[in-house]
Design a protein around this motif. Structure first.
Motif, PDB file in Angstrom:
ATOM      1  N   MET A  91       0.856  -1.184   0.000  1.00 16.75           N
ATOM      2  CA  MET A  91       0.000   0.000   0.000  1.00 16.75           C
ATOM      3  C   MET A  91       0.891   1.233   0.000  1.00 16.75           C
ATOM      4  O   MET A  91       1.903   1.258   0.698  1.00 16.75           O
ATOM      5  CB  MET A  91      -0.879   0.032   1.251  1.00 16.75           C
ATOM      6  N   PRO A  92       0.526   2.278  -0.745  1.00 15.38           N
ATOM      7  CA  PRO A  92       1.279   3.534  -0.666  1.00 15.38           C
ATOM      8  C   PRO A  92       1.233   4.072   0.770  1.00 15.38           C
ATOM      9  O   PRO A  92       0.198   3.980   1.445  1.00 15.38           O
ATOM     10  CB  PRO A  92       0.526   4.467  -1.612  1.00 15.38           C
ATOM     11  N   VAL A  93       2.341   4.591   1.224  1.00 13.26           N
ATOM     12  CA  VAL A  93       2.470   5.034   2.612  1.00 13.26           C
ATOM     13  C   VAL A  93       1.418   6.089   2.951  1.00 13.26           C
ATOM     14  O   VAL A  93       0.803   6.032   4.024  1.00 13.26           O
ATOM     15  CB  VAL A  93       3.895   5.572   2.881  1.00 13.26           C
ATOM     16  N   ASP A  94       1.167   7.034   2.055  1.00 13.35           N
ATOM     17  CA  ASP A  94       0.197   8.081   2.351  1.00 13.35           C
ATOM     18  C   ASP A  94      -1.213   7.516   2.501  1.00 13.35           C
ATOM     19  O   ASP A  94      -2.004   7.996   3.305  1.00 13.35           O
ATOM     20  CB  ASP A  94       0.221   9.178   1.297  1.00 13.35           C
ATOM     21  N   ARG A  95      -1.540   6.465   1.780  1.00 14.11           N
ATOM     22  CA  ARG A  95      -2.853   5.832   1.900  1.00 14.11           C
ATOM     23  C   ARG A  95      -2.958   5.046   3.199  1.00 14.11           C
ATOM     24  O   ARG A  95      -4.031   4.941   3.788  1.00 14.11           O
ATOM     25  CB  ARG A  95      -3.132   4.918   0.712  1.00 14.11           C
ATOM     26  N   LEU A  96      -1.832   4.492   3.667  1.00 13.19           N
ATOM     27  CA  LEU A  96      -1.845   3.791   4.949  1.00 13.19           C
ATOM     28  C   LEU A  96      -2.208   4.741   6.086  1.00 13.19           C
ATOM     29  O   LEU A  96      -2.922   4.371   7.012  1.00 13.19           O
ATOM     30  CB  LEU A  96      -0.489   3.138   5.225  1.00 13.19           C
ATOM     31  N   GLU A  97      -1.715   5.959   5.989  1.00 12.07           N
ATOM     32  CA  GLU A  97      -2.049   6.941   7.020  1.00 12.07           C
ATOM     33  C   GLU A  97      -3.546   7.243   6.995  1.00 12.07           C
ATOM     34  O   GLU A  97      -4.168   7.393   8.036  1.00 12.07           O
ATOM     35  CB  GLU A  97      -1.228   8.225   6.827  1.00 12.07           C
TER      36      GLU A  97
END
Length: 110
Positions: free
Chosen positions: A44-50
Motif C-alpha cells: 500500500m502507498p504510505v500516504d494511503r496507509l495513514e
C-alpha cells in the motif's frame, strides 16, 4: 527428574481438562465459526496507509481489521450484483463511446 515428569504430567492433565471447556475471555479459539483464514500481504502507498490508520482510529478498529472488513464487504457486493449488471455497464460505455465517435465524425469536414 521426577519433579519435571510430575510437572509435565500435571500440565498435560490440565490441558486435557481445558480442551473440553469453552475458551475464556483472553483465549483465542482456533476452531471458530468463520472457517480457516490465511495471511495475505499487499503493498500500500504510505500516504494511503495513514488514511487507513485515521479511518480505523475514528471507527475504533485496528487498521488490519478495517482493511479486512472493506475487502470482504467489496467481495460480498460483487457477488450480489446481478449477472447482467456488468453487461449493462458495458452497453452504456459502448453507447457513450459510439456517441462520441459520431460527434467527432459529424465535425469532420466532408
Amino acid at each position: 527428574m521426577n519433579t519435571v515428569r510430575n510437572t509435565l504430567a500435571a500440565e498435560a492433565a490440565s490441558a486435557e481438562e481445558r480442551a473440553t471447556t469453552a475458551p475464556g475471555r483472553m483465549h483465542r479459539s482456533t476452531s471458530g465459526s468463520r472457517g480457516a483464514s490465511q495471511v495475505y500481504t499487499i503493498r500500500m502507498p504510505v500516504d494511503r496507509l495513514e488514511e487507513i490508520r485515521r479511518a480505523a482510529h475514528e471507527l475504533g478498529e485496528q487498521p488490519s481489521a478495517l482493511m479486512r472488513r472493506w475487502v470482504l464487504e467489496r467481495l460480498d457486493a460483487e457477488k450480489s450484483l446481478s449477472p447482467d449488471a456488468g453487461l449493462q455497464d458495458l452497453r452504456r460505455s459502448l453507447t457513450e463511446a459510439l456517441r462520441i465517435v459520431d460527434g467527432i465524425d459529424d465535425q469532420r469536414p466532408a
